[in-house]
Design a protein around this motif. Structure first.
Motif, mmCIF file in Angstrom:
data_model
loop_
_atom_site.group_PDB
_atom_site.id
_atom_site.type_symbol
_atom_site.label_atom_id
_atom_site.label_comp_id
_atom_site.label_asym_id
_atom_site.label_seq_id
_atom_site.Cartn_x
_atom_site.Cartn_y
_atom_site.Cartn_z
ATOM 1 N N ASP A 182 0.842 -1.188 0.000
ATOM 2 C CA ASP A 182 0.000 0.000 0.000
ATOM 3 C C ASP A 182 0.880 1.242 0.000
ATOM 4 O O ASP A 182 2.123 1.152 -0.043
ATOM 5 C CB ASP A 182 -0.984 -0.019 1.169
ATOM 6 C CG ASP A 182 -0.323 0.100 2.545
ATOM 7 O OD1 ASP A 182 0.852 0.525 2.616
ATOM 8 O OD2 ASP A 182 -0.974 -0.222 3.550
ATOM 9 N N GLU A 183 0.289 2.425 0.073
ATOM 10 C CA GLU A 183 1.060 3.659 -0.056
ATOM 11 C C GLU A 183 2.031 3.872 1.107
ATOM 12 O O GLU A 183 3.011 4.618 0.985
ATOM 13 C CB GLU A 183 0.116 4.855 -0.149
ATOM 14 C CG GLU A 183 -0.766 5.056 1.076
ATOM 15 C CD GLU A 183 -1.703 6.244 0.923
ATOM 16 O OE1 GLU A 183 -2.345 6.612 1.935
ATOM 17 O OE2 GLU A 183 -1.791 6.807 -0.185
ATOM 18 N N ASP A 184 1.781 3.189 2.223
ATOM 19 C CA ASP A 184 2.693 3.293 3.368
ATOM 20 C C ASP A 184 3.739 2.175 3.390
ATOM 21 O O ASP A 184 4.522 2.072 4.342
ATOM 22 C CB ASP A 184 1.897 3.253 4.678
ATOM 23 C CG ASP A 184 0.993 4.462 4.821
ATOM 24 O OD1 ASP A 184 1.434 5.580 4.455
ATOM 25 O OD2 ASP A 184 -0.153 4.293 5.274
ATOM 26 N N THR B 73 12.690 8.144 7.291
ATOM 27 C CA THR B 73 11.776 9.289 7.234
ATOM 28 C C THR B 73 12.352 10.407 6.375
ATOM 29 O O THR B 73 11.633 11.025 5.569
ATOM 30 C CB THR B 73 11.504 9.801 8.656
ATOM 31 O OG1 THR B 73 10.941 8.738 9.440
ATOM 32 C CG2 THR B 73 10.540 10.970 8.640
ATOM 33 N N PRO C 122 2.828 -2.973 10.214
ATOM 34 C CA PRO C 122 2.972 -1.790 11.080
ATOM 35 C C PRO C 122 3.670 -2.168 12.379
ATOM 36 O O PRO C 122 3.431 -3.251 12.932
ATOM 37 C CB PRO C 122 1.523 -1.361 11.329
ATOM 38 C CG PRO C 122 0.713 -2.027 10.258
ATOM 39 C CD PRO C 122 1.414 -3.314 9.953
ATOM 40 N N VAL D 235 7.349 4.135 -1.352
ATOM 41 C CA VAL D 235 6.677 4.981 -0.361
ATOM 42 C C VAL D 235 6.965 6.462 -0.640
ATOM 43 O O VAL D 235 6.094 7.319 -0.475
ATOM 44 C CB VAL D 235 7.127 4.599 1.069
ATOM 45 C CG1 VAL D 235 6.494 5.526 2.100
ATOM 46 C CG2 VAL D 235 6.750 3.148 1.373
ATOM 47 N N ARG E 276 9.486 12.565 -1.790
ATOM 48 C CA ARG E 276 8.149 13.146 -2.012
ATOM 49 C C ARG E 276 8.235 14.630 -2.385
ATOM 50 O O ARG E 276 7.328 15.155 -3.038
ATOM 51 C CB ARG E 276 7.289 12.956 -0.773
ATOM 52 C CG ARG E 276 6.839 11.506 -0.578
ATOM 53 C CD ARG E 276 5.910 11.338 0.604
ATOM 54 N NE ARG E 276 5.404 9.967 0.677
ATOM 55 C CZ ARG E 276 4.624 9.503 1.643
ATOM 56 N NH1 ARG E 276 4.262 10.316 2.651
ATOM 57 N NH2 ARG E 276 4.204 8.253 1.633
#
Length: 540
Positions: free
Chosen positions: A49-51, A139, A75, A213, A146
């Motif tokens: 998924d996007e995460d 991070t 997660p 991501v 992004r």
């Protein structure tokens, strides 16, 4: 060929704890094989998924066999993030699968891999691993991508990996495949070949995942500088003691490589230029290598200064026997600089070094030499174990530590004999003490060893170690492993250098963080001209 260095010199913890990766390191050998075959890492499944939560399958064909990394991401709450082997949850879990997994295989691995030791695995599951993100670099990299940018080069340089494994299990542990099922395959015959392939594929997965991501693409030079981290503790240390013939073979290959290079009469101007260039890169690698622990960082800073001085002699080496001349200069420097110089010398002469990688496995296991009698056994001890018999094992500092296996995690641990309970469960890593006691208990008159052992069965292990050392001179660490001064991290450093680890970051004398595969070619650029990644530095 020049003479090999004596085991009394090589097999000391102070030197083993300064060893550096080389062309003979297992990850380098594995990547060279991938490059020789011009293999390509495929992304067969990508359900994220996007995460970045989901599963993926990356595969590669090597010598006609397909190996697939099945990766499961989940997660992970911050409070559960840990490098400790006792952790029960991770950002990602992995299985190296033999072949191409079917839908049912993937479903089974998805259910079991996140459980790690508590899961159920089968004969096509070759390696089991897990990893956590380096959140600071992860991070920052996602945020940069992004924003249409590249991550901060200084941060990439200082951390060096997006994920850090906390275990890479092989050879039948927790129900995965036993090594003998694949050991007859040439690509898996080398030491830890399956584990190194797993590490390489995990590193590629982390790069693919952060680009997914971050919704962007890393520049090639940046992507290559991402390795895969690893946190390693006491679980790895006893391996060198428990596999004496394997240790001997690793050391003999490395010492033989050094002796071959030292014996070379003349080298080309291209080789001289390359040696000077690689020495400069190694110096820069040292400058980029900083660790928080002041004691260890001080060693690095001194090595950095000494390396600069040593490299000053390279342009002036004689035409005749230049490596031997360099080696004589090297002897005037510290052990860390000596060990780095060995790796440099091996790096520039692949034609006499690389073939020795085929001699580093141990297909037969430890086969002790039969002793003709107790007098021959006594002579072997007095010839080979004088260092052990000089120690007073009744003195507290010489027997303070004891090794044992944790019942909860089945992992090696170390205790204080005089402050902690459990010494009655001691593992037999006190080799020096055992051999010394064996020597004291030998009879005055010669007798068959079998007869002696019938009356003294407690000495069977020591007899075997004496016999093994008589045939394999580099099989024993020439230090007291139960002394208060024993630093297990030196054993870790030795083994990890053979894996190909760089950027050792000790957190105590009991565990360290490292980086693997930093600078290695990416999964779609495995060609013969991509083998130049010894001691990588961040591209300018």
């Amino acid at each position: 060929m020049a003479p090999l260095r004596a085991p009394e010199t090589v097999m000391r913890l102070s030197r083993m704890g300064a060893m550096m990766p080389s062309r003979l390191s297992f990850l380098r050998v594995l990547v060279r094989r991938l490059c020789k075959e011009q293999a390509k890492v495929r992304r067969d499944v990508w359900q994220m998924d996007e995460d970045g939560i989901g599963h993926a399958v990356l595969s590669v064909v090597l010598n006609g066999h397909t190996y697939s990394l099945v990766a499961i991401t989940t997660p992970l709450p911050p409070e559960l993030r840990s490098d400790r082997v006792i952790a029960t949850a991770w950002d990602a879990a992995f299985v190296l699968f033999d072949g191409v997994p079917e839908t049912d295989d993937i479903a089974r691995i998805k259910a079991n891999a996140p459980l790690q030791e508590a899961g159920r695995f089968g004969p096509r599951d070759l390696v089991l691993s897990r990893a956590n993100k380096s959140m600071r670099l992860w991070t920052a990299t996602v945020g940069a991508l992004r924003a249409g940018q590249q991550p901060d080069p200084a941060l990439v340089r200082d951390i060096g990996y997006l994920m850090r494994t906390t275990a890479v299990y092989g050879n039948g542990k927790f129900g995965i495949a036993d090594r003998y099922l694949i050991s007859d395959r040439p690509e898996m015959s080398g030491a830890f070949a399956a584990e190194m392939l797993t590490v390489y594929l995990i590193r590629q997965f982390t790069i693919d995942l952060v680009e997914h991501v971050g919704q962007g693409t890393l520049e090639r030079s940046v992507a290559r500088h991402f390795g895969i981290g690893n946190a390693t503790g006491l679980g790895m240390a006893p391996f060198l003691v428990n596999h004496p013939v394997l240790l001997n073979n690793w050391m003999v290959a490395r010492e033989t490589a050094l002796a071959r290079v030292r014996a070379i009469d003349q080298v080309s101007s291209e080789t001289r230029t390359r040696m000077i260039s690689l020495a400069a890169r190694a110096g820069r690698h040292l400058r980029e290598w900083h660790v928080p622990a002041q004691e260890h960082d001080a060693v690095l800073r001194q090595a950095e200064q000494d390396w600069y001085v040593l490299c000053g002699c390279l342009p002036d080496l004689p035409d005749q026997s230049p490596f031997e001349a360099f080696w004589q200069v090297v002897q005037r420097h510290s052990i860390p600089v000596q060990e780095m110089a060995i790796s440099l010398m091996l790096e520039v002469m692949p034609e006499v070094v690389d073939g020795l990688a085929d001699c580093m496995a141990d297909p037969f296991g430890a086969l002790p030499v039969a002793q003709s009698g107790t007098e021959a056994l006594r002579k072997s001890i007095e010839d080979d174990w004088t260092w052990a018999m000089k120690l007073d094992y009744n003195a507290a500092p010489e027997c303070e530590r004891f090794w044992y296996v944790s019942a909860a995690k089945l992992e090696p641990r170390i205790g204080n004999r005089f402050a902690e309970a459990g010494a009655e469960l001691e593992s037999p890593l006190d080799i020096a003490r055992r051999v010394t006691q064996l020597h004291k208990d030998l009879p005055r008159d010669d007798m068959p060893v079998s007869q002696f052992l019938a009356d003294h069965p407690q000495h069977a292990h020591a007899v075997a170690r004496v016999s093994i050392l008589s045939r394999h001179p580099y099989s024993e660490i020439r230090d007291n492993l139960i002394a208060a001064t024993c630093r297990p991290i030196d054993m870790l450093r030795c083994k990890l250098s053979f894996f190909g680890a760089t950027k050792f970051d000790p957190k105590s004398h009991l565990w360290t963080r490292i980086t693997l595969a930093q600078g290695a070619p990416l999964g779609d650029e495995l060609t013969l001209d991509m083998d130049d990644w010894w001691l990588p530095v961040m591209a300018s």
